[in-house]
Enzyme design. Sequence first.
Site, PDB file in Angstrom:
ATOM      1  N   CYS A 173       0.815  -1.384  -0.027  1.00  0.00           N
ATOM      2  CA  CYS A 173      -0.047  -0.023  -0.167  1.00  0.00           C
ATOM      3  C   CYS A 173       0.868   1.440   0.004  1.00  0.00           C
ATOM      4  O   CYS A 173       1.606   1.598   0.932  1.00  0.00           O
ATOM      5  CB  CYS A 173      -0.919   0.139   1.355  1.00  0.00           C
ATOM      6  SG  CYS A 173      -1.796   1.657   1.436  1.00  0.00           S
TER       7      CYS A 173
ATOM      8  N   CYS B 181       0.137   3.994   2.637  1.00  0.00           N
ATOM      9  CA  CYS B 181       0.558   3.530   3.972  1.00  0.00           C
ATOM     10  C   CYS B 181       1.854   3.943   4.288  1.00  0.00           C
ATOM     11  O   CYS B 181       2.237   4.181   5.541  1.00  0.00           O
ATOM     12  CB  CYS B 181       0.258   1.911   4.124  1.00  0.00           C
ATOM     13  SG  CYS B 181      -1.314   1.439   3.875  1.00  0.00           S
TER      14      CYS B 181
END
Length: 303
Positions: free
Chosen positions: A46, A49
């Site tokens: 991700c 993230c």
Amino acid sequence: MLELGQGPDAGAADLIKDGSEATFMEDVIEASKTVPVIVDFWAPWCGPCKTLGPALEQAVTAAGGKVRMVKLDVDQNQGIAGQLRIQSIPTVYGFVNGQPVDGFQGAQTPSAIKDFIDKLIAQSPAGDGGLDEALDMADQMVEEGALADAAQTYAAVLGEDKENIRAIAGFAKAHVAMGDLERARAILDMTPEGKAEDPAIAAVRATIELTEASADAGETSELRDKIAANPDDHQSRLDLAMALVGSGDTEGAIDALLESFGRDREWNEGAAKEQLFKLFDSLGAKDPIAQKGRRRLSSMIFA
């Protein structure tokens, strides 16, 4: 009262840790009954993230133990992710007393993250870690003249919460009382942006300015003689008011300034009115002498 310099249950566990389904009950549910816990649902693949995670960690560290953080890789902990209906990442939840009370999805600005954490701390089951109690004690110390002890207590609170307005104002006020105006000004410079006009900060700033003005005001007896000889000697009346401030006679100072204002409100660009407002600020909105003075000034302005 919790010892200053420590957040609730500080040192019992790391502020930031990697969690799992096996440890979720202990690290999040049980821990959040003592201190708020942020759960960061993320995955190695991700992109957002990788930005949000470090920003959260920085903010949690800056909170000094008032909140903790658990990082959960959704690929490795699909059961918990499913139970909490995590549909996209990054997703962040804040837990208090074993329950999720707030959350967000996607990357956030540092200010938004701080606001999120501040809201969680405000709901903390452990309250503010005893800071208000410590500040109450410090305020009492100032009233009793134990200025050095009060200053140490205010400093300890600021070590826990560097943006605590009440602690900044109290710390500065203690140094004013000790006669260290330079240090008091330096402390006021710690005031967070946008809080400079907070009544507590304004009160100390006004007190500093009045203290400086009163130092060079002169002797009250000589000033009264000058005013008796010339009732329209506004400078002497202003100096008398400052001298009365220096001697602790704030009510007398207000009377002198109101008399000056009544005789010539525009003298020296409204100096009497300006000093009155400083006096009112220094006394505080709830002070009966200030309230009475404000009413008298208002009646003169609108007469």
